[in-house]
Design an enzyme around this catalytic site. Structure first.
Site, PDB file in Angstrom:
ATOM      1  N   TYR A  57       0.825  -1.039   0.260  1.00 12.85           N
ATOM      2  CA  TYR A  57       0.048  -0.069   0.115  1.00 12.85           C
ATOM      3  C   TYR A  57       0.948   1.194   0.190  1.00 12.85           C
ATOM      4  O   TYR A  57       1.647   1.459   0.896  1.00 12.85           O
ATOM      5  CB  TYR A  57      -1.002   0.058   1.182  1.00 12.85           C
ATOM      6  CG  TYR A  57      -1.859  -1.128   1.107  1.00 12.85           C
ATOM      7  CD1 TYR A  57      -2.248  -1.930   0.053  1.00 12.85           C
ATOM      8  CD2 TYR A  57      -3.067  -1.366   2.263  1.00 12.85           C
ATOM      9  CE1 TYR A  57      -3.550  -2.792  -0.124  1.00 12.85           C
ATOM     10  CE2 TYR A  57      -4.044  -2.344   2.249  1.00 12.85           C
ATOM     11  CZ  TYR A  57      -4.252  -2.799   1.054  1.00 12.85           C
ATOM     12  OH  TYR A  57      -5.143  -3.936   1.004  1.00 12.85           O
ATOM     13  N   LEU A 212     -18.043  -0.305   0.055  1.00 10.66           N
ATOM     14  CA  LEU A 212     -19.008   1.024  -0.311  1.00 10.66           C
ATOM     15  C   LEU A 212     -18.721   0.834  -1.959  1.00 10.66           C
ATOM     16  O   LEU A 212     -19.328   1.862  -2.732  1.00 10.66           O
ATOM     17  CB  LEU A 212     -18.355   2.170   0.101  1.00 10.66           C
ATOM     18  CG  LEU A 212     -18.722   2.435   1.544  1.00 10.66           C
ATOM     19  CD1 LEU A 212     -18.221   3.633   2.036  1.00 10.66           C
ATOM     20  CD2 LEU A 212     -20.162   2.326   1.854  1.00 10.66           C
ATOM     21  N   GLY A 215     -16.981   3.684  -3.329  1.00 10.37           N
ATOM     22  CA  GLY A 215     -17.506   4.819  -3.438  1.00 10.37           C
ATOM     23  C   GLY A 215     -18.785   4.985  -4.120  1.00 10.37           C
ATOM     24  O   GLY A 215     -19.772   5.915  -3.836  1.00 10.37           O
TER      25      GLY A 215
END
Length: 340
Positions: A57, A212, A215
């Site tokens: 990451y 989600l 987004g």
């Protein structure tokens, strides 16, 4: 904040997991160090203790930021999960994949960046379809015995391979996988075909990534806002838009954000689930944290389940056929207690 047991372990983790893939500003996006610290502060103040990162990451910056933060905070309070498998350089053919050599090298590098003596949860990040599962499990178990890792977990791997691994670990007395990380949301329900039933059988906690939908389920795309999702993504099509509109309608009815509705749905599906909520702004985290106080009615859940339903295919849909249930249960299907 409430706490859940992670899989069949005695480890207590917060009901939301803070995703830190956005800690760092490489590639032109993400949270700088100062903002990342504020996000972790806000998460801890709310009772959150479960952090998720990976060796790759932000080219390792995520782990470095967390390491700097841990240097000035109570390391033992936090349950820190990281991952190995994906490349962190392109000059070494063994600097990626699931093999033992890469596992050991990657863990040592993660420990250095995280400035800690141990990793609470180590995930295999993605299955390479090359390394024998017994090599993976023996390596993970050695790390547990060495005290460098407390628990083993796995991500983005076929259900049959995870099942084989946990069965082998049980027989050999090795550390079993306690958690399964997969993409799962109202827009991505295909894990319900094999992965989630497998996780339930082995008592594994599911830690959904992208709960989600990148987004999309916040409603920002149907509002015309721009994001990092490519236009051809399956998160930006007619079906995903229909699902999102139902999410938004329920959110408006309850006076909460669409993200709260989508996140709550992931933990109301009848299995142990701790969604990973990413944030590059404190305000994003603050909104996600409101999810823990959200209550969805049976009617809300039914609407969401119906609009996002997928075909399970064979044998899932086959088992649901009335003729099959009649013959399998002799007409007593509705009168027999079912296993969770």
């Amino acid at each position: 904040m409430k706490y859940k047991l992670l899989g069949r372990s005695g480890l207590k983790v917060s009901e939301l997991c803070l995703g830190t893939m956005g800690f760092g500003t490489e590639a032109g996006w993400g949270a700088d160090k100062e903002t990342s610290f504020k996000i972790m502060d806000a998460f801890a103040e709310a009772g959150g203790n479960f952090l998720d990162t990976a060796n790759v990451y932000k080219l390792g910056t995520s782990e470095k930021i967390i390491g700097d933060y841990m240097s000035n905070h109570d390391r033992d309070y936090f349950v820190l999960a990281t991952k190995y498998s994906l490349k962190d350089n392109t000059t070494n053919p063994n600097a990626s994949g699931n093999n033992r050599k890469n596992m050991m090298r990657s863990v040592e590098e993660s420990l250095r960046r995280l400035k800690t003596d141990f990793i609470d949860i180590l995930y295999l990040h993605i299955w390479d379809d090359l390394t024998p599962i017994d090599e993976v499990l023996r390596g993970l178990d050695d790390l547990v015995r060495q005290g460098k890792v407390n628990y083993a977990a796995i991500s983005d791997t076929p259900a049959w391979m995870v099942a084989k691994g946990n069965t082998l670990a049980e027989v050999m007395g090795w550390s079993q996988f306690v958690a399964l990380q997969v993409e799962y949301s109202l827009l991505a329900r295909t894990p319900e075909r094999e992965l989630i039933p497998m996780a339930k059988h082995f008592g594994m906690t599911v830690t959904p990534w992208a709960p989600l939908g990148g987004g999309a389920l916040t409603g920002k795309y149907i509002r015309g806002e721009q994001g990092r999702i490519k236009p051809e993504s399956n998160r930006l099509n007619e079906h995903s838009t229909l699902i999102t509109k139902v999410v938004v309608a329920i959110a408006d009815e309850l006076g909460i954000s669409p993200g709260n509705v989508a996140l709550k749905w992931t933990v109301e599906q009848g299995f142990s689930s701790i969604p990973i909520v990413g944030a590059t702004k404190v305000s994003q985290l603050e909104d996600n944290l409101k999810t823990i106080n959200v209550n969805l009615t049976k009617e809300h859940l039914q609407k969401l389940n119906e609009v996002s339903a997928i075909q399970l295919g064979f044998p899932g849909d086959f088992f649901k056929e009335e003729g099959v249930k009649m013959n399998t249960f002799g007409g007593f299907y509705d009168n027999i207690e079912k296993r969770d």
